[in-house]
Design a protein around this motif. Structure first.
Motif, short mmCIF file in Angstrom:
data_model
loop_
_atom_site.label_atom_id
_atom_site.label_comp_id
_atom_site.label_asym_id
_atom_site.label_seq_id
_atom_site.Cartn_x
_atom_site.Cartn_y
_atom_site.Cartn_z
N THR A 1 55.90 -9.83 -89.56
CA THR A 1 55.33 -10.96 -89.83
C THR A 1 53.79 -11.06 -89.91
O THR A 1 52.96 -11.74 -90.69
N LEU B 1 51.42 -11.78 -93.23
CA LEU B 1 50.58 -12.94 -93.20
C LEU B 1 49.16 -12.59 -93.66
O LEU B 1 48.51 -13.21 -94.51
N ARG C 1 47.36 -13.77 -97.16
CA ARG C 1 45.98 -14.35 -97.27
C ARG C 1 44.86 -13.45 -98.02
O ARG C 1 44.16 -13.88 -99.00
#
Length: 300
Positions: A290, A294, A298
């Motif tokens: 995770t 993430l 981004r």
């Protein structure tokens, strides 16, 4: 001739791909023998009731359902998530602040400070646990200092207090992991172009705006690495708990890694211990993936 030349054009340069697989085959064999095969055996044992000696019986999913229904199994996972604040969140935040300050202000003896802060990573965790156990003892250094400055009311048996034992172990984790985060962030800060800071200052950016506009985005990759390493260290924490508290007082500091040892070798509940170990592995894998996703999301 055209088809032959086209075939050569499509082939990857260098040796054939099969030769490349032969190069990594020894590492894959070792990886499978010492990681994949034991993990598969743990998964198989997690579906059994077994004391390690007598004949095993099928447990179905009982060992896994106990993780959610049994308070003595559910609590260690809650403690592990609390420790992530001390093992991951605090070291990353402190490391970012120190790295930003050191990159903005010229500090004499920076190499010395980096070495001192990174030193806990070099020490064996058993040594760290024994040292901090003596510091946090009822007659240890911390309580002696509190009494010396007139704060006798704050002195307490830190590792024997139900409310303070887990935070006390967590503070040790913060002390250990902060140096790692700082070194990672300082290495990343050194590759940030100075022109970005100069442009930000020309725009009137102060220290805080410069940190959030320049330093923090540029250290995104290092933050992902730091979060991954600290999350794994926090969730698989066993040695500090074993040396400092043995899961006590009561079960106030029990964590999944310690619970695996406790159930397998002290309670002879091998199937339950295997289920806890498999659940911990899945939790670590989920959190690390995770974090990586993430950061990559981004970036893109």
């Amino acid at each position: 001739m055209k088809s032959l030349s086209a075939g050569y054009g499509r082939r990857a340069p260098g040796e054939p791909r099969a030769v490349g697989y032969l190069y990594v085959l020894p590492a894959l064999v070792i990886y499978a023998l010492f990681l994949l095969v034991p993990f598969g055996q743990s998964v198989w044992l997690s579906f059994l009731h077994w004391d390690g000696l007598t004949r095993a019986t099928s447990a179905g999913f009982d060992n896994y359902s106990d993780i959610f229904t049994d308070p003595s199994l559910r609590a260690p996972f809650g403690h592990a998530l609390v420790l992530l604040i001390f093992y991951s969140a605090l070291p990353v935040c402190i490391g970012l602040l120190l790295a930003a300050a050191m990159s903005r202000i010229r500090v004499r003896g920076l190499t010395f400070f980096r070495t001192v802060l990174f030193l806990p990573q070099v020490l064996a965790m058993v040594v760290v646990g024994v040292a901090w156990q003596s510091i946090l003892a009822p007659d240890g250094l911390l309580n002696d200092v509190l009494r010396a400055v007139g704060l006798d009311s704050l002195a307490r048996p830190w590792l024997g207090d139900y409310d303070w034992a887990l935070p006390a172990v967590g503070i040790v984790g913060t002390w250990v992991m902060t140096g790692l985060c700082l070194v990672l962030f300082l290495a990343g800060a050194q590759r940030i172009p100075k022109e970005l800071y100069e442009a930000a200052r020309l725009d009137g950016a102060g220290a805080f705006r410069e940190f959030f506009a320049v330093t923090l985005p540029a250290l995104r990759a290092e933050i992902a690495v730091a979060l991954t390493l600290t999350i794994v260290a926090g969730l698989r924490n066993f040695d500090l708990i074993y040396v400092m508290t043995s899961g006590g007082p009561g079960e106030a500091t029990s964590v999944p890694a310690y619970e695996v040892y406790h159930r397998a070798f002290e309670l002879n509940q091998v199937g339950s211990a295997a289920a806890v170990g498999v659940a911990l592995t899945v939790l670590i894998f989920t959190l690390t993936v995770t974090v990586s996703r993430l950061v990559e999301g981004r970036r893109s």
